[in-house]
Design a protein around this motif. Structure first.
Motif, PDB file in Angstrom:
ATOM      1  N   PHE A 167       0.766 -10.660  -0.366  1.00  0.00           N
ATOM      2  CA  PHE A 167       1.291 -10.463  -1.462  1.00  0.00           C
ATOM      3  C   PHE A 167       0.140 -10.314  -3.062  1.00  0.00           C
ATOM      4  CE2 PHE A 167       5.404 -10.886  -0.110  1.00  0.00           C
ATOM      5  CZ  PHE A 167       5.334  -9.924   0.125  1.00  0.00           C
ATOM      6  N   SER A 168      -1.062 -10.288  -1.884  1.00  0.00           N
ATOM      7  CA  SER A 168      -2.268 -10.470  -3.347  1.00  0.00           C
ATOM      8  C   SER A 168      -3.046  -8.399  -3.110  1.00  0.00           C
ATOM      9  CB  SER A 168      -3.885 -10.735  -2.425  1.00  0.00           C
ATOM     10  OG  SER A 168      -4.405 -10.175  -2.873  1.00  0.00           O
ATOM     11  N   LYS A 169      -2.431  -8.710  -4.235  1.00  0.00           N
ATOM     12  CA  LYS A 169      -2.707  -6.604  -4.353  1.00  0.00           C
ATOM     13  C   LYS A 169      -4.218  -5.828  -4.214  1.00  0.00           C
ATOM     14  CE  LYS A 169      -2.709  -3.270  -8.281  1.00  0.00           C
ATOM     15  NZ  LYS A 169      -1.651  -3.189  -8.351  1.00  0.00           N
ATOM     16  N   HIS A 170      -5.003  -6.660  -3.676  1.00  0.00           N
ATOM     17  CA  HIS A 170      -6.420  -6.539  -2.655  1.00  0.00           C
ATOM     18  C   HIS A 170      -5.522  -5.847  -1.713  1.00  0.00           C
ATOM     19  CE1 HIS A 170      -9.974  -5.099  -1.657  1.00  0.00           C
ATOM     20  NE2 HIS A 170      -9.599  -6.061  -0.590  1.00  0.00           N
ATOM     21  N   ILE A 171      -5.126  -6.710  -0.476  1.00  0.00           N
ATOM     22  CA  ILE A 171      -4.606  -6.821   0.583  1.00  0.00           C
ATOM     23  C   ILE A 171      -3.314  -5.692   0.944  1.00  0.00           C
ATOM     24  CG2 ILE A 171      -3.712  -8.354   2.414  1.00  0.00           C
ATOM     25  CD1 ILE A 171      -5.599 -10.503   1.846  1.00  0.00           C
ATOM     26  N   VAL A 172      -2.673  -6.303  -0.309  1.00  0.00           N
ATOM     27  CA  VAL A 172      -1.160  -4.855   0.041  1.00  0.00           C
ATOM     28  C   VAL A 172      -1.802  -3.603  -0.287  1.00  0.00           C
ATOM     29  CG1 VAL A 172       0.383  -3.819  -1.716  1.00  0.00           C
ATOM     30  CG2 VAL A 172       0.475  -6.555  -0.999  1.00  0.00           C
ATOM     31  N   GLU A 173      -3.012  -3.393  -1.264  1.00  0.00           N
ATOM     32  CA  GLU A 173      -3.193  -1.983  -0.727  1.00  0.00           C
ATOM     33  C   GLU A 173      -4.441  -1.497   0.068  1.00  0.00           C
ATOM     34  OE1 GLU A 173      -3.212   0.408  -3.372  1.00  0.00           O
ATOM     35  OE2 GLU A 173      -1.480  -1.199  -4.474  1.00  0.00           O
ATOM     36  N   GLN A 174      -4.717  -2.293   0.637  1.00  0.00           N
ATOM     37  CA  GLN A 174      -5.423  -2.089   2.090  1.00  0.00           C
ATOM     38  C   GLN A 174      -4.393  -2.183   3.597  1.00  0.00           C
ATOM     39  OE1 GLN A 174      -8.013  -5.496   3.526  1.00  0.00           O
ATOM     40  NE2 GLN A 174      -9.438  -4.929   2.641  1.00  0.00           N
ATOM     41  N   MET A 175      -3.532  -3.138   3.019  1.00  0.00           N
ATOM     42  CA  MET A 175      -2.292  -2.688   4.041  1.00  0.00           C
ATOM     43  C   MET A 175      -1.910  -1.212   4.060  1.00  0.00           C
ATOM     44  SD  MET A 175      -0.556  -6.237   4.929  1.00  0.00           S
ATOM     45  CE  MET A 175       0.418  -6.230   3.619  1.00  0.00           C
ATOM     46  N   VAL A 176      -1.526  -0.961   2.560  1.00  0.00           N
ATOM     47  CA  VAL A 176      -0.916   1.097   2.829  1.00  0.00           C
ATOM     48  C   VAL A 176      -1.641   1.695   3.013  1.00  0.00           C
ATOM     49  CG1 VAL A 176      -0.260   1.911   0.835  1.00  0.00           C
ATOM     50  CG2 VAL A 176       0.624  -0.515   0.499  1.00  0.00           C
ATOM     51  N   SER A 177      -3.027   0.972   3.253  1.00  0.00           N
ATOM     52  CA  SER A 177      -4.184   2.418   3.386  1.00  0.00           C
ATOM     53  C   SER A 177      -4.005   2.148   4.745  1.00  0.00           C
ATOM     54  CB  SER A 177      -5.233   1.921   2.844  1.00  0.00           C
ATOM     55  OG  SER A 177      -5.701   0.851   2.990  1.00  0.00           O
ATOM     56  N   PRO A 186       1.012   9.216   5.995  1.00  0.00           N
ATOM     57  CA  PRO A 186       1.360   9.045   4.332  1.00  0.00           C
ATOM     58  C   PRO A 186       2.222   9.613   3.976  1.00  0.00           C
ATOM     59  CG  PRO A 186      -0.181  11.089   6.100  1.00  0.00           C
ATOM     60  CD  PRO A 186       0.552  10.546   6.840  1.00  0.00           C
ATOM     61  N   SER A 187       3.698   9.651   4.586  1.00  0.00           N
ATOM     62  CA  SER A 187       5.350  10.026   4.053  1.00  0.00           C
ATOM     63  C   SER A 187       5.182   8.607   4.182  1.00  0.00           C
ATOM     64  CB  SER A 187       5.926  10.800   5.317  1.00  0.00           C
ATOM     65  OG  SER A 187       5.969  10.447   6.776  1.00  0.00           O
ATOM     66  N   LEU A 188       5.207   7.385   5.049  1.00  0.00           N
ATOM     67  CA  LEU A 188       5.501   6.032   5.357  1.00  0.00           C
ATOM     68  C   LEU A 188       4.451   4.997   3.721  1.00  0.00           C
ATOM     69  CD1 LEU A 188       5.820   4.600   8.732  1.00  0.00           C
ATOM     70  CD2 LEU A 188       7.698   5.815   7.375  1.00  0.00           C
ATOM     71  N   GLN A 189       3.566   6.118   3.374  1.00  0.00           N
ATOM     72  CA  GLN A 189       2.444   4.799   2.569  1.00  0.00           C
ATOM     73  C   GLN A 189       3.542   4.225   1.252  1.00  0.00           C
ATOM     74  OE1 GLN A 189      -0.981   7.393   1.948  1.00  0.00           O
ATOM     75  NE2 GLN A 189      -1.746   5.293   2.340  1.00  0.00           N
ATOM     76  N   LYS A 190       4.499   5.722   0.358  1.00  0.00           N
ATOM     77  CA  LYS A 190       4.475   5.288  -1.157  1.00  0.00           C
ATOM     78  C   LYS A 190       5.983   4.437  -0.380  1.00  0.00           C
ATOM     79  CE  LYS A 190       7.326   7.489  -4.323  1.00  0.00           C
ATOM     80  NZ  LYS A 190       7.920   9.050  -5.391  1.00  0.00           N
ATOM     81  N   PRO A 191       7.380   4.572   0.348  1.00  0.00           N
ATOM     82  CA  PRO A 191       7.730   3.516   0.595  1.00  0.00           C
ATOM     83  C   PRO A 191       7.359   1.810   1.324  1.00  0.00           C
ATOM     84  CG  PRO A 191       8.586   5.280   1.626  1.00  0.00           C
ATOM     85  CD  PRO A 191       7.163   5.663   1.515  1.00  0.00           C
ATOM     86  N   PHE A 192       6.195   1.863   1.560  1.00  0.00           N
ATOM     87  CA  PHE A 192       6.029   0.218   1.617  1.00  0.00           C
ATOM     88  C   PHE A 192       5.015  -0.233   0.265  1.00  0.00           C
ATOM     89  CE2 PHE A 192       6.261   1.062   6.191  1.00  0.00           C
ATOM     90  CZ  PHE A 192       6.685   0.251   6.805  1.00  0.00           C
ATOM     91  N   ARG A 193       4.317   1.225  -0.072  1.00  0.00           N
ATOM     92  CA  ARG A 193       3.908   0.469  -1.436  1.00  0.00           C
ATOM     93  C   ARG A 193       4.883  -0.041  -2.678  1.00  0.00           C
ATOM     94  NH1 ARG A 193       0.285   4.646  -2.672  1.00  0.00           N
ATOM     95  NH2 ARG A 193      -1.887   2.749  -1.186  1.00  0.00           N
TER      96      ARG A 193
END
Length: 105
Positions: free
Chosen positions: A12-22, A32-39
């Protein structure tokens, strides 16, 4: 217990969360359609850990609802599999007993 704490902190580190979502977004076709719900889900979980939830974030997320139902289905399948295996063992044992009784006659 310490490994679990470390995993939660890293996850739940913001940096790592962004990497996982990317990385999820890099999946061809559905990424791309799964990115928003996971984020949204990961952000809600992170906010919940920091006790900064508001009324909107406390509403049940469809992604968590889906995972919950998936786990329930998996547990039910596991229980049915155990019952089926037990029934097959019992039927096999009965068949062997009947077969052995026929030989002794």
């Amino acid at each position: 217990m310490h490994i679990q704490k470390l995993f939660v902190i890293i996850t739940f580190s913001k940096h790592i969360v962004e990497q996982m979502v990317s990385l999820i977004g890099a999946v061809p076709g559905v990424g791309p359609s799964l990115q928003k719900p996971f984020r949204e889900y990961l952000e809600a979980q992170r906010m919940k850990l920091h006790h900064k939830t508001d009324g909107a974030a406390q509403g049940e997320n469809w992604l968590s609802w889906t995972f919950e139902k998936l786990v329930i289905v998996m547990v039910c399948y596991f229980i049915l599999s155990i019952i089926n295996s037990t029934a097959q063992s019992y039927a096999k044992r009965l068949r062997q007993q009947m077969h052995s009784e026929e030989k002794t006659k």
